[in-house]
Design an enzyme around this catalytic site. Sequence first.
Site, PDB file in Angstrom:
ATOM      1  N   CYS A   7       0.782  -1.152   0.013  1.00 49.19           N
ATOM      2  CA  CYS A   7      -0.023  -0.034  -0.114  1.00 49.19           C
ATOM      3  C   CYS A   7       0.875   1.285  -0.174  1.00 49.19           C
ATOM      4  CB  CYS A   7      -0.887  -0.071   1.099  1.00 49.19           C
ATOM      5  SG  CYS A   7      -2.160   1.366   1.231  1.00 49.19           S
TER       6      CYS A   7
ATOM      7  N   CYS B 216       0.516   4.004   1.379  1.00 47.11           N
ATOM      8  CA  CYS B 216       0.340   4.739   2.831  1.00 47.11           C
ATOM      9  C   CYS B 216       1.552   4.302   3.484  1.00 47.11           C
ATOM     10  CB  CYS B 216      -0.979   4.129   3.634  1.00 47.11           C
ATOM     11  SG  CYS B 216      -0.699   2.457   4.234  1.00 47.11           S
TER      12      CYS B 216
ATOM     13  N   HIS C  71      -2.041  -3.325   7.280  1.00 48.49           N
ATOM     14  CA  HIS C  71      -2.529  -4.547   5.973  1.00 48.49           C
ATOM     15  C   HIS C  71      -1.880  -5.604   6.332  1.00 48.49           C
ATOM     16  CE1 HIS C  71      -4.036  -1.055   3.768  1.00 48.49           C
ATOM     17  NE2 HIS C  71      -2.975  -0.259   3.947  1.00 48.49           N
TER      18      HIS C  71
ATOM     19  N   CYS D 242      -6.505   4.978   5.359  1.00 44.37           N
ATOM     20  CA  CYS D 242      -5.009   4.710   5.538  1.00 44.37           C
ATOM     21  C   CYS D 242      -4.117   5.608   4.693  1.00 44.37           C
ATOM     22  CB  CYS D 242      -4.456   3.315   5.363  1.00 44.37           C
ATOM     23  SG  CYS D 242      -4.318   2.736   3.732  1.00 44.37           S
TER      24      CYS D 242
ATOM     25  N   HIS E  76     -10.613 -15.244  -4.305  1.00 44.25           N
ATOM     26  CA  HIS E  76     -11.600 -14.437  -4.188  1.00 44.25           C
ATOM     27  C   HIS E  76     -11.902 -13.620  -5.532  1.00 44.25           C
ATOM     28  CE1 HIS E  76     -12.031 -15.347  -0.166  1.00 44.25           C
ATOM     29  NE2 HIS E  76     -11.115 -14.723   0.336  1.00 44.25           N
TER      30      HIS E  76
HETATM   31  N1  Q9C Z   1     -15.306  -5.951   6.565  1.00 45.47           N
HETATM   32  C1  Q9C Z   1      -7.538 -14.291   2.086  1.00 45.47           C
HETATM   33  O1  Q9C Z   1      -7.601 -15.054   3.113  1.00 45.47           O
HETATM   34  N2  Q9C Z   1     -12.077  -9.252   5.207  1.00 45.47           N
HETATM   35  N3  Q9C Z   1      -8.672 -13.318   1.905  1.00 45.47           N
HETATM   36  C2  Q9C Z   1     -13.055  -8.739   4.985  1.00 45.47           C
HETATM   37  C3  Q9C Z   1     -14.850  -7.198   5.754  1.00 45.47           C
HETATM   38  C4  Q9C Z   1     -11.511 -10.062   3.862  1.00 45.47           C
HETATM   39  C5  Q9C Z   1      -9.204 -12.928   3.248  1.00 45.47           C
HETATM   40  C6  Q9C Z   1     -13.456  -7.642   5.909  1.00 45.47           C
HETATM   41  C7  Q9C Z   1     -10.555 -11.118   4.349  1.00 45.47           C
HETATM   42  C8  Q9C Z   1     -10.102 -11.768   3.195  1.00 45.47           C
HETATM   43  C9  Q9C Z   1      -7.253 -14.635   0.916  1.00 45.47           C
HETATM   44 ZN    ZN Z   2      -8.611 -16.458   3.559  1.00 41.63          ZN
END
Ligand code: Q9C
Ligand code: ZN
EC number: 3.5.1.98
Length: 454
Positions: free
Chosen positions: A28, A30, A36, A113, A165
């Site tokens: 990032c 920041c 992070h 951030c 994701h």
């Molecule tokens: N307020 C992996 O482990 N956090 N990704 C969402 C919502 C998402 C995790 C918080 C975490 C993603 C690859």
């Molecule tokens: Zn995960």
Amino acid sequence: MKSPPDQPTKHLFTTGVVYDTFMLKHQCMCGNTHVHPEHAGRIQSIWSRLQETGLLSKCERIRGRKATLDEIQTVHSEYHTLLYGTSPLNRQKLDSKKLLGPISQKMYAMLPCGGIGVDSDTVWNEMHSSSAVRMAVGCLVELAFKVAAGELKNGFAIIRPPGHHAEESTAMGFCFFNSVAITTKLLQQKLNVGKVLIVDWDIHHGNGTQQAFYNDPSVLYISLHRYDNGNFFPGSGAPEEVGGGPGVGYNVNVAWTGGVDPPIGDVEYLTAFRTVVMPIAHEFSPDMVLVSAGFDAVEGHLSPLGGYSVTARCFGHLTRQLMTLAGGRVVLALEGGHDLTAICDASEACVSALLSVELQPLDETVLQQKPNINAVATLEKVIEIQSKHWSCVQRFAAGLGRSLREAQAGETEEAETVSAMALLSVGAEQAQAAAAREHSPRPTEEPMEQEPAL
Ligand code: Q9C
Ligand code: ZN
């Protein structure tokens, strides 16, 4: 010292490991790494751990490369590919060829951030991120191709940012390009690999990977994830999501529900492998296995980014079970996990398994413990839903509450009963078979399920 120009490089048939420092630069703007959790230190630490333990010297290091924009477009839209696959510098070149349209203008949100990104997790560095995200994909492609081609026994990709994701046109949850999905498509398109099994044991559901292959019967996606009835990120991954069209039955969600009290740990993951993952995987009979190997289910990750208490060594045992598939052609790709001790321990355990080094045994208490009540309910539901598509899981429905030791004893007993029955009826059967042989070919027998060694 420079090596002589025509000295051939030694290539060993062993575990391949891929890592490249280009991926460290995705940070990032920041400048504050503490806010992070998906930071460069994750893969640096794993790399160091493999060096320090001497495991790396038993492996073959593979050179990575940046994936091409065409390769990325096997899964992602052109717009998404150009948006995250180009930096301001090479974007100018594309711009002058009129390839980009609106991309050069607006793109990201300002984050609290001080940096920019899709959201506070999914940060972007205008200068360096595109190289890093393309390198993560290209590293996995290079490694998996060598395993598929028989040049390497198996592999472990130390890559970031993660990918599972990332959807066709959406970056989220630290992910921009879906490395595992892209690699799967390329294995099929370029190397004619037929069936690919993707096992995703990151604690989060791999919504992007599920989407990429939802209607595709040549790719079996099996995910184990914290679900809690849709209340855990990303919210998808219900057990009823079984695939669509010709892909019905080729999407398996072991969607843990019931929170963390009682906790989900080794017993629950090993029971899921015993009753759902391995039976279905064997029935599918893949040509290649890719693992979305996130380690955020390992103890040390607190809610909301974890909450489970699987041990690092358990992941070594799960890896060893997967190595019984696809002639051992198994490639692990790092996904999530941010506790450095946990992800280093788990990586060490998995690479040890890949190298067939003797593993630290599971605790006897783990083998004697019954899976918790919520886990049994989860697995009952998965079996009820998936037994329509996979006949092999039905036989495990009744014994879900058993400890691994009880299951082992039960199946020895079952096998003994089967052979005793066969012996008793052998006279009658021989007469019957002799008669039948005159009319029709002998039916082939189903092999007995094999329990993994504990
Ligand atoms: N307020 C992996 O482990 N956090 N990704 C969402 C919502 C998402 C995790 C918080 C975490 C993603 C690859
Ligand atoms: Zn995960």
